[in-house]
Design a protein around this motif. Sequence first.
Motif, PDB file in Angstrom:
ATOM      1  N   LYS A  50       0.845  -1.249   0.049  1.00 28.92           N
ATOM      2  CA  LYS A  50       0.089   0.044  -0.177  1.00 28.92           C
ATOM      3  C   LYS A  50       0.297   1.502   0.116  1.00 28.92           C
ATOM      4  CE  LYS A  50      -4.413  -1.904   2.030  1.00 28.92           C
ATOM      5  NZ  LYS A  50      -3.597  -3.481   2.030  1.00 28.92           N
ATOM      6  N   LYS A  51       2.318   1.227   0.902  1.00 28.02           N
ATOM      7  CA  LYS A  51       3.106   2.501   0.792  1.00 28.02           C
ATOM      8  C   LYS A  51       3.598   2.466  -0.464  1.00 28.02           C
ATOM      9  CE  LYS A  51       6.906   2.036   2.814  1.00 28.02           C
ATOM     10  NZ  LYS A  51       8.410   1.844   3.869  1.00 28.02           N
TER      11      LYS A  51
ATOM     12  N   GLU B  82       2.140   7.290  -6.737  1.00 22.50           N
ATOM     13  CA  GLU B  82       1.252   8.503  -7.150  1.00 22.50           C
ATOM     14  C   GLU B  82       1.452   9.507  -6.724  1.00 22.50           C
ATOM     15  OE1 GLU B  82      -2.453   7.523  -5.392  1.00 22.50           O
ATOM     16  OE2 GLU B  82      -3.013   4.923  -7.134  1.00 22.50           O
TER      17      GLU B  82
ATOM     18  N   GLU C  51       0.990   4.272  -2.877  1.00 17.20           N
ATOM     19  CA  GLU C  51       0.536   5.534  -2.495  1.00 17.20           C
ATOM     20  C   GLU C  51       1.378   6.335  -3.468  1.00 17.20           C
ATOM     21  OE1 GLU C  51      -0.810   8.215   0.849  1.00 17.20           O
ATOM     22  OE2 GLU C  51      -1.214   5.989   1.066  1.00 17.20           O
TER      23      GLU C  51
ATOM     24  N   VAL D 196       5.307   8.702   3.083  1.00 17.85           N
ATOM     25  CA  VAL D 196       3.953   7.715   2.739  1.00 17.85           C
ATOM     26  C   VAL D 196       4.461   6.827   4.061  1.00 17.85           C
ATOM     27  CG1 VAL D 196       2.719   6.100   1.900  1.00 17.85           C
ATOM     28  CG2 VAL D 196       3.024   8.760   1.201  1.00 17.85           C
TER      29      VAL D 196
END
Length: 584
Positions: free
Chosen positions: A133-134, A140, A137, A150
């Motif tokens: 997930k890190k 982006e 993110e 993040v």
Amino acid sequence: MEELGGIEWNPLVAQQALTQAVSKCSNYGLKLATKWAAEQLVGIETEGVEGSDELVQETTPTKNNLSTENGAAAPTTPAGLANQIVFAKSLLDLGEYDRAAHILSVDGSPKEYLGGLGLFVRAYSLFLAGEKKKEEEMVELAEPLERSKVLNPNLEKLRSELSGSKELNQLDAFGLYMYGVVLKELLQQEAGSSLEEPPLSLLHMAKDVFVESILAFPYNWSAWLDLAEICIENTVIHDDVERALESLTDSWMYLFFLIHVFCEQQQNDQALQVIDRVSLLFPNSNYLKAQTALAYYNLRDFDRAQEQFLELCERDPFRLEMIDIFSNILYVKESKAELSALAQSVISVDKYRPEVCCIVGNYYSLKGNHGKAVQYFQRALKLNRKFLSAWTLMGHEFVEMRKTSAAIEAYRRAVDINARDYRAWYGLGQVYEILNMLLYALYYYRKAAALRPYDARMWCALGSCFLSLDRRQEAIKSYERAIVTNDRENIATRKLAKLYREEGENEKAARCYQRLVSGSGNEDALDAAEAEAFLFLAQYMKDSGNFDVATVYCSRLLEFPGPEKDEAKALLRDIRSRRIAIGS
């Protein structure tokens, strides 16, 4: 072999320990540790070694006692739950991390009676899900500051759960390792978000957990690597780690750990000494061969490093780990044909490996095609955003292209990944020196010199920066340090001689010039710097009354095409006149 460090140094004992490590690390899904143990397993020479099965069985922990040797409770796992653990492990292997963790959870917490393997699989799945997930993110976000904020969203949850499991004595060696990884990530997270030092309590907690994991099962190479990382970044814990691992100091696993730490800290001579010792038990280890090549590369002994890499390629032509360093050596030696052959060879193995992309990038850089080189370094980073060499090499290319902002960004990414990468700090110094921001350049050069105190290039860069800032005494000290650390290209010697002349310290200047011309043979053609040195030495010796030596120095300039030739002739006439005057 036993005299090296006890029964563990018996090849048969080492073989069984590594066989067990391969099985156990594979069972827990630690692919890197499994691969490393297997590579060392084939590096042992067991033919012709005397031993017995009884000896091996008596001195190697068994499968049953390994699971509980750290004192962890080993409750019976119900058959249905055991099947769920197997299923979750298969999902972990396939990268379905959230699903794997969910299988072993109830109301967001671990199921009861998971045992060591179940707790590890669940924690590892949650950790990797958070990392995924890190990364998603971060892709982006465009701003470096935003990307640095993040975080892995599962770390605090894992810390709480694993801390509770540890208090209940439910974690085996691998569960402790996972807990250590979580603490290490939290430690780095706090260090990155604050200008202050991370809390010592968290640092010591991570250190203690890794040590406990290693003592429970010494053959998990991943645990050693993570312990090495926090040791290198936090020298305050060195003595504590050494004391805690005292029972393993004669173990070959501990020596492998020392080799890694020494290479990372640029203590390459010490690394080579330890490699020589460990090679007695692992004469065919490709890992040790690669570490030997790395140590010689760090020492800038490129010929020996190249020999080691050639032997490594002959042993295992499909091994790509660290092969990009081999391409760096060929690049520095400007061996275009050899670099081209290496690039073609590795492309045929796997063209979508970051190491391969860096090799091809080096090839295009050597040809002067910097734009194409950048494309390949960017391709390497698409494959692995944390591949350090690609960021550093791309920074070098941007410097060549005079794209200073892009170079700064690349170098900063490199030091974010590894603050011990002296090449990136040095590159930042170069960029800011190009921009004439000399105080910034000085800061980064000092960082590089602290990491490579025995590298003359770092001190030459500092000397040049001090000189530009008109801090002449500090420049002199920097150049003197460069000479002490083997100024192979004589850059510091020339600069220091000129500074001494300007300061009126002719005796010191003469010593520098004598060092500069000491390797010049009578038949060798002189360059401008050597001609300047011979002219100064001739004048200095004449003024000192040493006419014979002055005449020898002048005679070396009679074939030089520059103005020094005419000055040397004038000096010779002056010397003859003085000799006549003295004789009369």
